[in-house]
Design a protein around this motif. Structure first.
Motif, PDB file in Angstrom:
ATOM      1  N   VAL A  18       0.847  -1.188   0.000  1.00  0.00           N
ATOM      2  CA  VAL A  18       0.000   0.000   0.000  1.00  0.00           C
ATOM      3  C   VAL A  18       0.887   1.244   0.000  1.00  0.00           C
ATOM      4  CG1 VAL A  18      -1.791   1.242   1.269  1.00  0.00           C
ATOM      5  CG2 VAL A  18      -1.718  -1.258   1.341  1.00  0.00           C
ATOM      6  N   VAL A  19       0.664   2.130  -0.965  1.00  0.00           N
ATOM      7  CA  VAL A  19       1.376   3.413  -0.974  1.00  0.00           C
ATOM      8  C   VAL A  19       0.752   4.287   0.104  1.00  0.00           C
ATOM      9  CG1 VAL A  19       1.891   5.495  -2.295  1.00  0.00           C
ATOM     10  CG2 VAL A  19       1.931   3.253  -3.420  1.00  0.00           C
ATOM     11  N   THR A  20       1.588   4.730   1.049  1.00  0.00           N
ATOM     12  CA  THR A  20       1.081   5.533   2.158  1.00  0.00           C
ATOM     13  C   THR A  20       1.512   6.994   2.077  1.00  0.00           C
ATOM     14  OG1 THR A  20       2.941   4.841   3.532  1.00  0.00           O
ATOM     15  CG2 THR A  20       0.904   3.576   3.727  1.00  0.00           C
ATOM     16  N   ALA A  21       2.512   7.291   1.243  1.00  0.00           N
ATOM     17  CA  ALA A  21       2.955   8.676   1.104  1.00  0.00           C
ATOM     18  C   ALA A  21       3.806   8.809  -0.154  1.00  0.00           C
ATOM     19  CB  ALA A  21       3.759   9.116   2.319  1.00  0.00           C
ATOM     20  N   ALA A  22       3.766   9.999  -0.721  1.00  0.00           N
ATOM     21  CA  ALA A  22       4.636  10.341  -1.853  1.00  0.00           C
ATOM     22  C   ALA A  22       5.039  11.796  -1.675  1.00  0.00           C
ATOM     23  CB  ALA A  22       3.909  10.130  -3.168  1.00  0.00           C
ATOM     24  N   THR A  27       8.541   7.520  -2.610  1.00  0.00           N
ATOM     25  CA  THR A  27       7.265   6.876  -2.311  1.00  0.00           C
ATOM     26  C   THR A  27       7.451   5.942  -1.122  1.00  0.00           C
ATOM     27  OG1 THR A  27       6.678   6.934  -4.650  1.00  0.00           O
ATOM     28  CG2 THR A  27       5.419   5.434  -3.256  1.00  0.00           C
ATOM     29  N   GLN A  28       6.576   6.076  -0.136  1.00  0.00           N
ATOM     30  CA  GLN A  28       6.606   5.176   1.019  1.00  0.00           C
ATOM     31  C   GLN A  28       5.564   4.090   0.797  1.00  0.00           C
ATOM     32  OE1 GLN A  28       6.422   6.954   4.917  1.00  0.00           O
ATOM     33  NE2 GLN A  28       5.399   5.149   5.756  1.00  0.00           N
ATOM     34  N   ILE A  29       6.002   2.838   0.956  1.00  0.00           N
ATOM     35  CA  ILE A  29       5.123   1.696   0.760  1.00  0.00           C
ATOM     36  C   ILE A  29       5.098   0.879   2.035  1.00  0.00           C
ATOM     37  CG2 ILE A  29       4.744  -0.427  -0.558  1.00  0.00           C
ATOM     38  CD1 ILE A  29       6.212   0.940  -2.878  1.00  0.00           C
ATOM     39  N   ASP A  30       3.900   0.561   2.522  1.00  0.00           N
ATOM     40  CA  ASP A  30       3.742  -0.305   3.689  1.00  0.00           C
ATOM     41  C   ASP A  30       3.263  -1.667   3.205  1.00  0.00           C
ATOM     42  OD1 ASP A  30       4.443   1.786   5.313  1.00  0.00           O
ATOM     43  OD2 ASP A  30       2.422   2.148   6.077  1.00  0.00           O
ATOM     44  N   ALA A  31       3.674  -2.704   3.903  1.00  0.00           N
ATOM     45  CA  ALA A  31       3.249  -4.064   3.570  1.00  0.00           C
ATOM     46  C   ALA A  31       2.299  -4.571   4.647  1.00  0.00           C
ATOM     47  CB  ALA A  31       4.454  -4.977   3.464  1.00  0.00           C
TER      48      ALA A  31
END
Length: 51
Positions: A18-22, A27-31
């Motif tokens: 899930v992209v949580t921030a850009a 780009t920050q991605i959480d799993a």
């Protein structure tokens, strides 16, 4: 990641990214990971990855 998600030949049933921030070109991605760990399902054997 392999050390976290590989447990004696078992892998999570599903993994959602899930992209949580850009911001500022990053780009920050959480799993999010299934709590269930399984062996490779027979119906998926021989399939090309990624799906």
């Amino acid at each position: 990641m392999v050390e976290l998600l590989w447990r004696d030949g078992l892998v999570p049933l599903w993994i959602d990214l899930v992209v949580t921030a850009a911001l500022h070109g990053r780009t920050q991605i959480d799993a999010e990971v299934s709590p269930r760990f399984v062996r490779e399902l027979r119906e998926l054997q021989g399939e090309e990855r990624p799906f």
